[in-house]
Design a protein around this motif. Structure first.
Motif, PDB file in Angstrom:
ATOM      1  N   ALA A 218      48.039  32.451  42.912  1.00 21.31           N
ATOM      2  CA  ALA A 218      46.743  32.325  42.238  1.00 21.31           C
ATOM      3  C   ALA A 218      46.925  32.877  40.837  1.00 21.31           C
ATOM      4  CB  ALA A 218      45.674  33.103  42.990  1.00 21.31           C
ATOM      5  N   GLN A 219      46.469  32.146  39.837  1.00 25.44           N
ATOM      6  CA  GLN A 219      46.634  32.625  38.466  1.00 25.44           C
ATOM      7  C   GLN A 219      45.424  32.269  37.616  1.00 25.44           C
ATOM      8  OE1 GLN A 219      49.527  30.367  36.027  1.00 25.44           O
ATOM      9  NE2 GLN A 219      49.932  29.140  37.846  1.00 25.44           N
ATOM     10  N   GLN A 220      45.218  33.073  36.596  1.00 20.62           N
ATOM     11  CA  GLN A 220      44.195  32.761  35.605  1.00 20.62           C
ATOM     12  C   GLN A 220      44.910  32.478  34.309  1.00 20.62           C
ATOM     13  OE1 GLN A 220      41.400  36.067  35.586  1.00 20.62           O
ATOM     14  NE2 GLN A 220      41.961  36.316  37.736  1.00 20.62           N
ATOM     15  N   LYS A 221      44.598  31.332  33.730  1.00 19.73           N
ATOM     16  CA  LYS A 221      45.228  31.035  32.440  1.00 19.73           C
ATOM     17  C   LYS A 221      44.205  30.501  31.462  1.00 19.73           C
ATOM     18  CE  LYS A 221      47.175  26.558  33.894  1.00 19.73           C
ATOM     19  NZ  LYS A 221      48.358  25.714  33.872  1.00 19.73           N
ATOM     20  N   PHE A 222      44.465  30.719  30.188  1.00 25.37           N
ATOM     21  CA  PHE A 222      43.562  30.293  29.138  1.00 25.37           C
ATOM     22  C   PHE A 222      44.043  28.953  28.606  1.00 25.37           C
ATOM     23  CE2 PHE A 222      41.693  30.264  24.886  1.00 25.37           C
ATOM     24  CZ  PHE A 222      40.378  30.640  25.189  1.00 25.37           C
TER      25      PHE A 222
END
Ligand code: ADP
Ligand code: MG
Length: 408
Positions: A218-222
């Motif tokens: 799971a990752q958060q990226k801009f």
């Protein structure tokens, strides 16, 4: 296709006159396998790894680029197919532990190690990651959680569900958060010790179950919508909530994109032996095991055939995923939203010729699959009513301004 070398077990177990190798590769056609016989047979694949190929060769050429895909947000699946003792578990590294010779490490420990080092690299520094692992076995069409608490009956049942978007979800399964390569390997080792194995006259440790080791990222990226504005860090407390939009000029640059959360799954599948039941001289309980395993591989073959035959695929919309637990579990990894690699493992010994040719034909059919890969991205705040309300207000406002400006 990977051809294993003749092993010392072969020299002990196989009749001497059938020990010689019947497979060869040619330097002028590196993607071809040649089967010796009265009439030579030729098979072509995306990659062919001969008996001298190392674990590193296989990993660098066929697997490494899939790790980048995984980090980009694609689901990835690697399947090891082949008869018992053809090299599936060795190639995959399904039962590797931390004591193994580094050169002998299989795909799983190598992939996990690349994954952790990539996350530290400059390229991915601005992202936030979280990793979980799970390990499941399909034995007699039962799903067994190899990392589950308790044993036998007391283990929670694993169920397969489908969400409204058609994503396959496995519920009741232990998914363990991990922070290092060492932690992953310790779970892998623990789970593989729980695998169902039983002796037949083909191979004392032959395995009649499918094992699926999965890594969920799971990752958060801009995602910037143009320009090269610096990526802000996600807010620690509110998780994926995007930075607030004040009227301040300074925060304008954050408007040039969105925070998205992306979840991707990597399945490492060590399939049950593909040999025909009659060769294992099975009796009693073994017969049932043999038959139900063949049903999983049979269904996999039918799914692959339905996906892989361009003529059939045009006329059939029905792909028989529901015919077995294996194909149901892997539904979105076969012809669905995934990058898929099948490694067909074969023995070079003449004794195994019939099964080897079966495997080569099976792999040839699988090669026709055209997967339709997309990234599993969901806009940050999509399930957050407050965020959505603010967005609606802002959009209404923008429409009003646009209407006023254009005089509509
Ligand atoms: P499977 O999982 O298909 O039943 P294994 O991976 O257990 O087969 O392999 C059977 C035996 O052959 C093992 O002793 C394994 O170490 C050995 N072996 C398999 N592939 C190779 C290879 N490429 N190089 C050296 N030994 C191998
Ligand atoms: Mg095995």
């Amino acid at each position: 296709v990977r051809i294993r070398p003749i092993t010392s077990e072969d020299l002990v177990n196989l009749p001497t006159r059938f020990q010689k190798s019947v497979l060869s590769t040619a330097p002028y056609a590196p993607n071809q396998v040649i089967v010796a016989g009265e009439k030579k047979q030729y098979f072509s694949y995306d990659y062919v790894f001969g008996p001298d190929s190392t674990q590193k060769d296989v990993y660098d050429r066929a697997v490494l680029k899939l790790i980048d895909k995984f980090l980009e947000g694609y689901n990835v699946t690697i399947l090891a197919y082949g008869q018992t003792s053809s090299g599936k578990t060795f190639t995959m590294g399904t039962s590797d532990n931390d004591l193994i010779d580094p050169d002998d490490k299989g795909i799983i420990p190598r992939a996990v190690s690349t994954l952790f080092s990539s996350m530290e690299s400059a390229q991915y520094k601005t992202r936030k990651f979280s990793i979980k692992v799970s390990f499941i076995e399909i034995y007699n069409e039962d799903l067994i959680d190899l990392l589950g608490e308790g044993d036998g009956e007391s283990r929670p049942q694993v169920l397969i569900r489908e969400d409204s978007k058609g994503n396959i979800l496995w519920s009741g399964l232990q998914e363990i958060k991990v922070n290092s390569v060492e932690e992953v390997i310790s779970h892998l080792t623990r789970g593989s010790l729980n695998r169902q194995t039983g002796a037949t006259d083909m191979n004392a440790k032959s395995s009649r179950s499918h094992a699926i080791f999965s890594v969920t990222l799971a990752q958060q990226k801009f995602i910037s919508s143009g320009g090269s504005s610096p990526s802000p860090q996600p807010d620690q407390k509110s998780g994926v909530r995007p930075p607030s939009r004040s009227n301040s000029r300074l925060s304008r640059r954050f408007d040039e994109g969105e925070w998205v959360s992306v979840t991707s799954k990597f399945h490492f599948v060590d399939l049950a032996g593909s040999e025909r039941l009659k060769r294992t001289s099975a009796v009693g309980e073994r017969v049932k095991e043999g038959i139900s395993i063949n049903s999983g591989l049979l269904a996999l073959g039918n799914v692959i055939s339905a996906l892989g035959d361009p003529n059939k695929a045009k006329h059939t919309t029905h792909i028989p995923y529901r015919d077995s637990k294996l194909t149901r579990l892997l539904q979105d990894s076969l012809g669905g939203n995934a990058q898929t690699l099948m490694i067909a493992c074969v023995s070079p010994a003449e004794y195994n010729l019939v099964e080897t040719v079966n495997t080569l034909k099976y792999a040839n059919r699988a090669r026709n699959i055209k997967n339709n890969a997309t990234i599993n991205a969901e806009e940050a705040g999509w399930n957050d009513v407050e965020h959505l309300q603010t967005l609606v207000m802002r959009l209404r406002n923008e429409i009003k301004i646009l209407k006023a400006a254009t005089g509509v």
